[in-house]
Design a protein around this motif. Sequence first.
Motif, PDB file in Angstrom:
ATOM      1  N   ALA A 199       0.838  -1.200   0.000  1.00 24.36           N
ATOM      2  CA  ALA A 199       0.000   0.000   0.000  1.00 24.36           C
ATOM      3  C   ALA A 199       0.878   1.257   0.000  1.00 24.36           C
ATOM      4  CB  ALA A 199      -0.919  -0.007   1.214  1.00 24.36           C
ATOM      5  N   PHE A 200       1.984   1.227   0.763  1.00 19.63           N
ATOM      6  CA  PHE A 200       2.885   2.389   0.785  1.00 19.63           C
ATOM      7  C   PHE A 200       3.421   2.672  -0.620  1.00 19.63           C
ATOM      8  CE2 PHE A 200       4.250   1.678   5.494  1.00 19.63           C
ATOM      9  CZ  PHE A 200       3.052   2.213   5.899  1.00 19.63           C
ATOM     10  N   ILE A 201       3.897   1.629  -1.285  1.00 21.06           N
ATOM     11  CA  ILE A 201       4.484   1.829  -2.617  1.00 21.06           C
ATOM     12  C   ILE A 201       3.408   2.326  -3.589  1.00 21.06           C
ATOM     13  CG2 ILE A 201       5.724   0.724  -4.505  1.00 21.06           C
ATOM     14  CD1 ILE A 201       6.788  -1.285  -2.495  1.00 21.06           C
ATOM     15  N   ALA A 202       2.201   1.794  -3.433  1.00 17.62           N
ATOM     16  CA  ALA A 202       1.111   2.223  -4.317  1.00 17.62           C
ATOM     17  C   ALA A 202       0.850   3.711  -4.143  1.00 17.62           C
ATOM     18  CB  ALA A 202      -0.150   1.424  -4.014  1.00 17.62           C
ATOM     19  N   ILE A 203       0.897   4.191  -2.896  1.00 12.28           N
ATOM     20  CA  ILE A 203       0.664   5.612  -2.645  1.00 12.28           C
ATOM     21  C   ILE A 203       1.773   6.434  -3.292  1.00 12.28           C
ATOM     22  CG2 ILE A 203       0.659   7.368  -0.829  1.00 12.28           C
ATOM     23  CD1 ILE A 203      -0.839   5.295   0.897  1.00 12.28           C
ATOM     24  N   ARG A 204       3.011   5.937  -3.236  1.00  4.51           N
ATOM     25  CA  ARG A 204       4.120   6.664  -3.851  1.00  4.51           C
ATOM     26  C   ARG A 204       3.946   6.723  -5.363  1.00  4.51           C
ATOM     27  NH1 ARG A 204       9.469   3.363  -3.986  1.00  4.51           N
ATOM     28  NH2 ARG A 204       8.292   2.352  -5.641  1.00  4.51           N
ATOM     29  N   ASP A 205       3.613   5.582  -5.969  1.00 11.83           N
ATOM     30  CA  ASP A 205       3.594   5.513  -7.429  1.00 11.83           C
ATOM     31  C   ASP A 205       2.392   6.220  -8.040  1.00 11.83           C
ATOM     32  OD1 ASP A 205       5.914   4.197  -7.339  1.00 11.83           O
ATOM     33  OD2 ASP A 205       5.172   2.257  -8.005  1.00 11.83           O
ATOM     34  N   ARG A 206       1.231   6.141  -7.400  1.00  7.92           N
ATOM     35  CA  ARG A 206       0.027   6.705  -8.004  1.00  7.92           C
ATOM     36  C   ARG A 206      -1.062   6.741  -6.953  1.00  7.92           C
ATOM     37  NH1 ARG A 206      -1.214   6.796 -13.860  1.00  7.92           N
ATOM     38  NH2 ARG A 206       0.772   5.864 -14.341  1.00  7.92           N
ATOM     39  N   ASP A 207      -1.094   7.815  -6.184  1.00 14.18           N
ATOM     40  CA  ASP A 207      -1.953   7.761  -5.002  1.00 14.18           C
ATOM     41  C   ASP A 207      -3.438   7.700  -5.337  1.00 14.18           C
ATOM     42  OD1 ASP A 207      -1.866  10.324  -5.897  1.00 14.18           O
ATOM     43  OD2 ASP A 207      -1.539  11.263  -3.954  1.00 14.18           O
ATOM     44  N   ILE A 208      -3.826   8.316  -6.473  1.00 12.45           N
ATOM     45  CA  ILE A 208      -5.256   8.335  -6.772  1.00 12.45           C
ATOM     46  C   ILE A 208      -5.775   6.943  -7.108  1.00 12.45           C
ATOM     47  CG2 ILE A 208      -6.978   9.195  -8.386  1.00 12.45           C
ATOM     48  CD1 ILE A 208      -5.476  11.828  -8.401  1.00 12.45           C
ATOM     49  N   SER A 209      -4.995   6.199  -7.896  1.00 16.97           N
ATOM     50  CA  SER A 209      -5.508   4.871  -8.219  1.00 16.97           C
ATOM     51  C   SER A 209      -5.369   3.937  -7.023  1.00 16.97           C
ATOM     52  CB  SER A 209      -4.866   4.304  -9.475  1.00 16.97           C
ATOM     53  OG  SER A 209      -3.513   4.082  -9.290  1.00 16.97           O
ATOM     54  N   ALA A 210      -4.436   4.240  -6.109  1.00 17.85           N
ATOM     55  CA  ALA A 210      -4.355   3.436  -4.885  1.00 17.85           C
ATOM     56  C   ALA A 210      -5.678   3.493  -4.139  1.00 17.85           C
ATOM     57  CB  ALA A 210      -3.222   3.939  -4.000  1.00 17.85           C
ATOM     58  N   GLU A 211      -6.271   4.670  -4.131  1.00 17.49           N
ATOM     59  CA  GLU A 211      -7.527   4.844  -3.408  1.00 17.49           C
ATOM     60  C   GLU A 211      -8.649   3.993  -4.023  1.00 17.49           C
ATOM     61  OE1 GLU A 211      -8.887   8.861  -3.244  1.00 17.49           O
ATOM     62  OE2 GLU A 211      -9.721   8.583  -1.237  1.00 17.49           O
ATOM     63  N   VAL A 212      -8.696   3.967  -5.350  1.00 15.65           N
ATOM     64  CA  VAL A 212      -9.729   3.176  -6.026  1.00 15.65           C
ATOM     65  C   VAL A 212      -9.499   1.681  -5.819  1.00 15.65           C
ATOM     66  CG1 VAL A 212     -10.674   2.603  -8.284  1.00 15.65           C
ATOM     67  CG2 VAL A 212     -10.182   4.958  -7.711  1.00 15.65           C
ATOM     68  N   LEU A 213      -8.250   1.303  -5.511  1.00 15.44           N
ATOM     69  CA  LEU A 213      -7.961  -0.104  -5.263  1.00 15.44           C
ATOM     70  C   LEU A 213      -8.222  -0.494  -3.811  1.00 15.44           C
ATOM     71  CD1 LEU A 213      -4.843  -0.274  -7.459  1.00 15.44           C
ATOM     72  CD2 LEU A 213      -6.747  -1.856  -7.601  1.00 15.44           C
ATOM     73  N   GLY A 214      -8.775   0.426  -3.037  1.00 13.34           N
ATOM     74  CA  GLY A 214      -9.172   0.044  -1.687  1.00 13.34           C
ATOM     75  C   GLY A 214      -8.201   0.458  -0.601  1.00 13.34           C
ATOM     76  N   ILE A 215      -7.309   1.409  -0.872  1.00 13.57           N
ATOM     77  CA  ILE A 215      -6.359   1.846   0.146  1.00 13.57           C
ATOM     78  C   ILE A 215      -6.771   3.220   0.673  1.00 13.57           C
ATOM     79  CG2 ILE A 215      -3.959   2.484   0.579  1.00 13.57           C
ATOM     80  CD1 ILE A 215      -3.318   0.503  -1.774  1.00 13.57           C
ATOM     81  N   PRO A 216      -7.187   3.311   1.937  1.00 15.70           N
ATOM     82  CA  PRO A 216      -7.545   4.620   2.490  1.00 15.70           C
ATOM     83  C   PRO A 216      -6.281   5.468   2.637  1.00 15.70           C
ATOM     84  CG  PRO A 216      -8.214   2.804   3.940  1.00 15.70           C
ATOM     85  CD  PRO A 216      -7.291   2.240   2.929  1.00 15.70           C
ATOM     86  N   LEU A 217      -6.185   6.565   1.894  1.00 17.89           N
ATOM     87  CA  LEU A 217      -4.923   7.305   1.808  1.00 17.89           C
ATOM     88  C   LEU A 217      -4.469   7.857   3.141  1.00 17.89           C
ATOM     89  CD1 LEU A 217      -5.147   9.245  -1.558  1.00 17.89           C
ATOM     90  CD2 LEU A 217      -4.073   7.072  -1.044  1.00 17.89           C
ATOM     91  N   LEU A 218      -5.360   8.554   3.857  1.00 16.10           N
ATOM     92  CA  LEU A 218      -4.919   9.220   5.082  1.00 16.10           C
ATOM     93  C   LEU A 218      -4.388   8.198   6.073  1.00 16.10           C
ATOM     94  CD1 LEU A 218      -4.551  11.781   6.690  1.00 16.10           C
ATOM     95  CD2 LEU A 218      -6.831  11.487   7.623  1.00 16.10           C
ATOM     96  N   ARG A 219      -5.112   7.090   6.232  1.00  9.92           N
ATOM     97  CA  ARG A 219      -4.704   6.105   7.221  1.00  9.92           C
ATOM     98  C   ARG A 219      -3.299   5.585   6.908  1.00  9.92           C
ATOM     99  NH1 ARG A 219      -8.182   0.869   7.665  1.00  9.92           N
ATOM    100  NH2 ARG A 219      -9.848   2.401   7.785  1.00  9.92           N
ATOM    101  N   TYR A 220      -3.040   5.297   5.629  1.00  5.36           N
ATOM    102  CA  TYR A 220      -1.743   4.724   5.290  1.00  5.36           C
ATOM    103  C   TYR A 220      -0.616   5.744   5.291  1.00  5.36           C
ATOM    104  CZ  TYR A 220      -3.315   0.043   4.897  1.00  5.36           C
ATOM    105  OH  TYR A 220      -3.773  -1.201   5.231  1.00  5.36           O
ATOM    106  N   LYS A 221      -0.938   6.985   4.930  1.00  5.11           N
ATOM    107  CA  LYS A 221       0.108   8.007   5.018  1.00  5.11           C
ATOM    108  C   LYS A 221       0.491   8.221   6.478  1.00  5.11           C
ATOM    109  CE  LYS A 221      -0.681  10.596   0.779  1.00  5.11           C
ATOM    110  NZ  LYS A 221      -1.132  11.858   0.181  1.00  5.11           N
ATOM    111  N   LEU A 222      -0.517   8.261   7.351  1.00  2.00           N
ATOM    112  CA  LEU A 222      -0.222   8.434   8.775  1.00  2.00           C
ATOM    113  C   LEU A 222       0.543   7.232   9.312  1.00  2.00           C
ATOM    114  CD1 LEU A 222      -3.410  10.063  10.315  1.00  2.00           C
ATOM    115  CD2 LEU A 222      -1.219  11.099   9.748  1.00  2.00           C
ATOM    116  N   LEU A 223       0.157   6.046   8.868  1.00  2.00           N
ATOM    117  CA  LEU A 223       0.856   4.846   9.315  1.00  2.00           C
ATOM    118  C   LEU A 223       2.323   4.917   8.932  1.00  2.00           C
ATOM    119  CD1 LEU A 223       0.444   2.105  10.627  1.00  2.00           C
ATOM    120  CD2 LEU A 223      -0.064   1.171   8.380  1.00  2.00           C
ATOM    121  N   SER A 224       2.570   5.398   7.715  1.00  2.00           N
ATOM    122  CA  SER A 224       3.947   5.512   7.254  1.00  2.00           C
ATOM    123  C   SER A 224       4.718   6.530   8.103  1.00  2.00           C
ATOM    124  CB  SER A 224       3.961   5.913   5.786  1.00  2.00           C
ATOM    125  OG  SER A 224       5.265   5.919   5.297  1.00  2.00           O
ATOM    126  N   PHE A 225       4.078   7.667   8.376  1.00  2.00           N
ATOM    127  CA  PHE A 225       4.703   8.663   9.247  1.00  2.00           C
ATOM    128  C   PHE A 225       4.978   8.064  10.626  1.00  2.00           C
ATOM    129  CE2 PHE A 225       4.019  12.401   6.575  1.00  2.00           C
ATOM    130  CZ  PHE A 225       5.063  13.185   6.997  1.00  2.00           C
TER     131      PHE A 225
END
Lengths: 346, 277
Positions: A199-225
């Motif tokens: 999910a982290f790599i997906a957010i790096r490569d293309r965050d918008i399509s990561a979201e459509v694939l079922g990855i909640p962006l805020l939660r994973y960005k915060l998790l990474s932080f």
Amino acid sequence: MRIGTARSSYRHDESLFDSRTQHGWLAVLAVALLGFPFLADEYWLYLACLVAINIASTTGLNILTGYTGLVSLGQAAFMGIGAYTVAALEQKLGTPVLLNLLAGGFVAMLGGLVVGLPSLRVKGLYLAIATIAASVVLHFVFANWHAVTGGHSGITVAPAEILGVSFDTSFRLYWLFVPITILMVLGAANLFRTRIGRAFIAIRDRDISAEVLGIPLLRYKLLSFGLSSFYAGVAGGMWAYFFRVVTPESFPLIMSIFFLAAVIVGGMGTILGAILGAIFMTMVPEALKLIVGWLPLSADATLILSPVRTIVFGALIVGFLVFEPLGLQEIWRRIRRFFHLWPFRA
Amino acid sequence: MHPGKASPILEVEGLTLSFGGIKALTDVGFEVAPGSITTVIGPNGAGKTSLFNTISGFYKPSTGRIRFQGEDITATRPPERARLGLARSFQNIALFRGMTVLDNIKLGRHAHLRTNVLDALFYFGRARHEEMKLRQEVEERIIDFLEIDHIRHMPVSVLSYGLQKRVEMARALAMRPKVLMLDEPVAGMNREETEDMARFILDVREEWGVTVLMVEHDMGMVMDLSDHVVVLNFGQVIADGTPAEVQANPEVIKAYLGSGDVSELRQRLHQPLAVGA
């Protein structure tokens, strides 16, 4: 040449180290790490401890910047949180060392979660500036929250003590820091074998399509932080036990830049890259110092040469960015590939 | 398999979407029958991709409703829509270039996995178990099915366009979709690649029981594969029916050609597509 590596199960194919050759080299590395403290002098042990701390912190920043694509210049400040937490716990409560280190990680993680909040809205340079702002705020807290941080004079930390053994020399700290760092690096490597790392790599490569694939962006960005600053916090805790005094000036902005440079020079988004980058950034200035020391020069000339050392170091970094943008790990991979194919293709 | 009998799996009702003063969609409504292949066609700029983006949750419509399996999902966030079973591919391939084919496909399953951070860091128990099960399923159901086993360990950035489209479809299948939305699945492909893709789309419907909703320009393929065709023009539905009904609709012919010679379009619409189904 590489032969006999046919994999017969998914588990084998998914393992971190999948060939006999790799297992062999790991054994060599283990022996080297075990033997090193008995052969090296105090100076080299000091450097080894410093490298271990820097690898831990760089690996953390790599999770955030290399893998998730969120540029942060706050890593040193998060290390500061960890260091102050450990120092304060050690001084005021005298809790066990490993517990202190964990606590340092968790408190830094909380800081990271707060600083990570703007990351949903801002990216790239803007986020980098936001993290600088957070560092400034943290510096202010370190300098002025006298009751906990001791203000500008900081906190003196007693040597770490586990089961009656006092970790007061680099030789002893080596046995504490190296295993912790190895565990942290393995943890990061494991992370990227699972859905969280993907999910982290997906957010790096293309965050918008990561979201459509079922990855909640805020939660994973915060998790990474959070993870990244947890690593920084533990590294900062080790730093506190290593230097034994923590002041607001211990974790300047230049240190954050140091870690970012380590991630880039090593190779963004690779586990090996963070290790090599941290070793490079820590050891090259030392190596340059040694080289200048060996040159038959008068004391005056040595004095003049010391800024030249910094310039050479800077030039080396620029050189890497230009000629090896994928970092040191790419050189390593090329060497491996050469031996895998040798002697059939040079 | 004819639409209209069972209750629709996806319903779009009175959808209006505007960007500033420009209306991208006006009162768009249609239904997708379960198990059908429904295609949205229309000239460039008709609003097809806007419609897809609204259904997958990128855009918020100003009015209208989207119902998925009878549930109103108009206000549902995109990741949650993915979890419910709404999967899609993108017109300009949106694979993750830093990952291998295998990791891209595995990523599709994200919303259905339970591994948490602690599991992940130690890679014991649940994490390992889940990853192994996923790997096996991806290999045996998806990679075999789409015939991409030779490229599984390659980074997607080195693959040809046609293969990338196929990997994107594999990733969408890993999402356990109930409705698979394909945005121009064969755009830019040669004849052979198009025929392969058409075969995969038919097989997905037959073997997986997945409903397909696609946007496509290749009229031969649209007319051969679709059970149901929706025609958009200037953000409005101008025709809606079986391929035969749509082909005969004068509005559609006008939208595609303006007013003029109709025989050329007829010819294009009837061009057969050699599919082994």
